[in-house]
Write a protein that holds these residues in place. Sequence first.
Motif, PDB file in Angstrom:
ATOM      1  N   ALA A  99      56.578 -76.469-159.830  1.00 27.18           N
ATOM      2  CA  ALA A  99      56.864 -75.113-159.376  1.00 27.18           C
ATOM      3  C   ALA A  99      56.003 -74.141-160.164  1.00 27.18           C
ATOM      4  CB  ALA A  99      58.339 -74.788-159.577  1.00 27.18           C
ATOM      5  N   LEU A 100      55.613 -73.095-159.501  1.00 26.80           N
ATOM      6  CA  LEU A 100      54.828 -72.040-160.125  1.00 26.80           C
ATOM      7  C   LEU A 100      55.389 -70.713-159.639  1.00 26.80           C
ATOM      8  CD1 LEU A 100      52.311 -71.164-161.790  1.00 26.80           C
ATOM      9  CD2 LEU A 100      51.054 -71.214-159.640  1.00 26.80           C
ATOM     10  N   TYR A 101      55.661 -69.848-160.577  1.00 23.31           N
ATOM     11  CA  TYR A 101      56.200 -68.535-160.250  1.00 23.31           C
ATOM     12  C   TYR A 101      55.433 -67.496-161.052  1.00 23.31           C
ATOM     13  CZ  TYR A 101      59.371 -64.539-160.250  1.00 23.31           C
ATOM     14  OH  TYR A 101      59.897 -63.287-160.143  1.00 23.31           O
ATOM     15  N   ALA A 102      54.974 -66.464-160.387  1.00 23.20           N
ATOM     16  CA  ALA A 102      54.277 -65.377-161.073  1.00 23.20           C
ATOM     17  C   ALA A 102      54.897 -64.052-160.651  1.00 23.20           C
ATOM     18  CB  ALA A 102      52.795 -65.395-160.744  1.00 23.20           C
ATOM     19  N   ASP A 103      54.963 -63.147-161.611  1.00 23.15           N
ATOM     20  CA  ASP A 103      55.521 -61.836-161.341  1.00 23.15           C
ATOM     21  C   ASP A 103      54.800 -60.825-162.230  1.00 23.15           C
ATOM     22  OD1 ASP A 103      57.128 -59.917-160.184  1.00 23.15           O
ATOM     23  OD2 ASP A 103      58.986 -60.582-161.120  1.00 23.15           O
ATOM     24  N   TYR A 104      55.018 -59.569-161.975  1.00 22.12           N
ATOM     25  CA  TYR A 104      54.382 -58.544-162.796  1.00 22.12           C
ATOM     26  C   TYR A 104      55.392 -57.464-163.136  1.00 22.12           C
ATOM     27  CZ  TYR A 104      54.268 -55.288-158.895  1.00 22.12           C
ATOM     28  OH  TYR A 104      54.629 -54.463-157.882  1.00 22.12           O
ATOM     29  N   GLU A 105      55.064 -56.705-164.170  1.00 18.39           N
ATOM     30  CA  GLU A 105      55.881 -55.576-164.594  1.00 18.39           C
ATOM     31  C   GLU A 105      54.930 -54.505-165.125  1.00 18.39           C
ATOM     32  OE1 GLU A 105      58.792 -54.612-168.374  1.00 18.39           O
ATOM     33  OE2 GLU A 105      58.669 -56.659-167.639  1.00 18.39           O
ATOM     34  N   VAL A 106      55.167 -53.280-164.734  1.00 19.69           N
ATOM     35  CA  VAL A 106      54.401 -52.186-165.319  1.00 19.69           C
ATOM     36  C   VAL A 106      54.960 -51.983-166.720  1.00 19.69           C
ATOM     37  CG1 VAL A 106      53.809 -49.743-165.188  1.00 19.69           C
ATOM     38  CG2 VAL A 106      53.872 -51.129-163.107  1.00 19.69           C
ATOM     39  N   GLN A 107      54.162 -52.321-167.708  1.00 15.89           N
ATOM     40  CA  GLN A 107      54.592 -52.242-169.097  1.00 15.89           C
ATOM     41  C   GLN A 107      54.545 -50.787-169.588  1.00 15.89           C
ATOM     42  OE1 GLN A 107      55.278 -55.269-170.697  1.00 15.89           O
ATOM     43  NE2 GLN A 107      56.042 -54.219-172.478  1.00 15.89           N
ATOM     44  N   MET A 108      53.515 -50.052-169.173  1.00 14.09           N
ATOM     45  CA  MET A 108      53.383 -48.653-169.575  1.00 14.09           C
ATOM     46  C   MET A 108      52.590 -47.908-168.517  1.00 14.09           C
ATOM     47  SD  MET A 108      51.747 -46.993-173.014  1.00 14.09           S
ATOM     48  CE  MET A 108      53.216 -47.221-173.990  1.00 14.09           C
ATOM     49  N   ASN A 109      53.048 -46.704-168.230  1.00 15.35           N
ATOM     50  CA  ASN A 109      52.324 -45.821-167.315  1.00 15.35           C
ATOM     51  C   ASN A 109      52.433 -44.406-167.864  1.00 15.35           C
ATOM     52  OD1 ASN A 109      50.911 -44.758-165.215  1.00 15.35           O
ATOM     53  ND2 ASN A 109      52.476 -45.142-163.665  1.00 15.35           N
ATOM     54  N   GLN A 110      51.514 -44.070-168.738  1.00 16.78           N
ATOM     55  CA  GLN A 110      51.452 -42.765-169.390  1.00 16.78           C
ATOM     56  C   GLN A 110      50.279 -41.986-168.784  1.00 16.78           C
ATOM     57  OE1 GLN A 110      53.496 -41.599-171.754  1.00 16.78           O
ATOM     58  NE2 GLN A 110      54.702 -43.455-171.987  1.00 16.78           N
ATOM     59  N   PRO A 111      50.184 -40.700-169.074  1.00 18.52           N
ATOM     60  CA  PRO A 111      49.066 -39.916-168.518  1.00 18.52           C
ATOM     61  C   PRO A 111      47.679 -40.478-168.875  1.00 18.52           C
ATOM     62  CG  PRO A 111      50.732 -38.444-169.392  1.00 18.52           C
ATOM     63  CD  PRO A 111      51.151 -39.845-169.764  1.00 18.52           C
ATOM     64  N   ASN A 112      47.545 -41.080-170.066  1.00 18.27           N
ATOM     65  CA  ASN A 112      46.232 -41.579-170.489  1.00 18.27           C
ATOM     66  C   ASN A 112      46.087 -43.095-170.440  1.00 18.27           C
ATOM     67  OD1 ASN A 112      45.371 -38.969-171.123  1.00 18.27           O
ATOM     68  ND2 ASN A 112      46.256 -39.098-173.170  1.00 18.27           N
ATOM     69  N   TRP A 113      47.171 -43.824-170.160  1.00 24.09           N
ATOM     70  CA  TRP A 113      47.143 -45.274-170.343  1.00 24.09           C
ATOM     71  C   TRP A 113      48.025 -45.965-169.318  1.00 24.09           C
ATOM     72  CZ3 TRP A 113      44.082 -47.725-173.824  1.00 24.09           C
ATOM     73  CH2 TRP A 113      44.311 -49.075-174.054  1.00 24.09           C
TER      74      TRP A 113
ATOM     75  N   TYR B  13      52.111 -65.028-170.645  1.00 22.90           N
ATOM     76  CA  TYR B  13      51.938 -63.656-170.216  1.00 22.90           C
ATOM     77  C   TYR B  13      50.479 -63.242-170.357  1.00 22.90           C
ATOM     78  CZ  TYR B  13      56.950 -63.790-171.051  1.00 22.90           C
ATOM     79  OH  TYR B  13      58.267 -64.143-171.043  1.00 22.90           O
ATOM     80  N   ARG B  14      50.055 -62.345-169.491  1.00 23.44           N
ATOM     81  CA  ARG B  14      48.747 -61.709-169.583  1.00 23.44           C
ATOM     82  C   ARG B  14      48.978 -60.207-169.453  1.00 23.44           C
ATOM     83  NH1 ARG B  14      47.832 -66.138-170.993  1.00 23.44           N
ATOM     84  NH2 ARG B  14      46.378 -67.631-170.142  1.00 23.44           N
ATOM     85  N   TYR B  15      48.221 -59.461-170.207  1.00 26.77           N
ATOM     86  CA  TYR B  15      48.332 -58.004-170.190  1.00 26.77           C
ATOM     87  C   TYR B  15      46.978 -57.419-169.810  1.00 26.77           C
ATOM     88  CZ  TYR B  15      52.626 -58.856-172.777  1.00 26.77           C
ATOM     89  OH  TYR B  15      53.864 -59.305-173.154  1.00 26.77           O
ATOM     90  N   TYR B  16      47.004 -56.437-168.924  1.00 30.28           N
ATOM     91  CA  TYR B  16      45.792 -55.752-168.516  1.00 30.28           C
ATOM     92  C   TYR B  16      45.999 -54.263-168.753  1.00 30.28           C
ATOM     93  CZ  TYR B  16      44.768 -60.233-166.446  1.00 30.28           C
ATOM     94  OH  TYR B  16      44.553 -61.573-166.270  1.00 30.28           O
ATOM     95  N   HIS B  17      45.001 -53.633-169.373  1.00 31.47           N
ATOM     96  CA  HIS B  17      45.117 -52.242-169.795  1.00 31.47           C
ATOM     97  C   HIS B  17      44.018 -51.398-169.164  1.00 31.47           C
ATOM     98  CE1 HIS B  17      47.634 -54.042-172.896  1.00 31.47           C
ATOM     99  NE2 HIS B  17      46.635 -54.874-173.106  1.00 31.47           N
ATOM    100  N   LEU B  18      44.392 -50.206-168.768  1.00 31.90           N
ATOM    101  CA  LEU B  18      43.442 -49.261-168.203  1.00 31.90           C
ATOM    102  C   LEU B  18      43.542 -47.953-168.974  1.00 31.90           C
ATOM    103  CD1 LEU B  18      41.436 -48.523-165.884  1.00 31.90           C
ATOM    104  CD2 LEU B  18      43.441 -47.658-164.652  1.00 31.90           C
TER     105      LEU B  18
END
Length: 150
Positions: free
Chosen positions: A5-19, A37-42
């Motif tokens: 079995a493979l299950y993937a999901d996501y969560e918005v960890q942070m959504n600030q004006p700059n990040w 877990y993998r984290y992607y930052h903008l």
Amino acid sequence: QGHTALYADYEVQMNQPNWFTIKIQVNEASGSGNVYYRYYHLDKRTGKEITLADLSDDARFFQAIEEDIKEQMQTAMNQDPQLVYWVDDPTFGDAVSIDGTHAFYWTEEGDLAIPFNKYEVGPGYMGTPTFIVSKEKIAPYLKKAYQQLF
């Protein structure tokens, strides 16, 4: 062939004006299970995807993170003998190694969270530990653009 079995999901960890940070969680099961877990930052100011390496050009930044995490691990093990981390371990050596590709995220308070995957710094029963490094300990080594991010 077999039962997996493979299950993937996501969560918005942070959504600030700059990040913006999104956390991807993957669960794999086949006889036993694993989660990672993998984290992607903008950086919304530049539109650029950011890695830990982008936050500092100073090697002392990574050294400060490693030393703080090792201290937290040692303190936790001294307080609870059931906890095991592979820090200065005669069998496993020193599993705490932070470089520019390591996963991270910012807490709401602006501290740096360093998560580890299962088996990365301890036996499987330790799960996926995360250590918080205070902004005061890393601030001297951050690039100016990230010193006042939050």
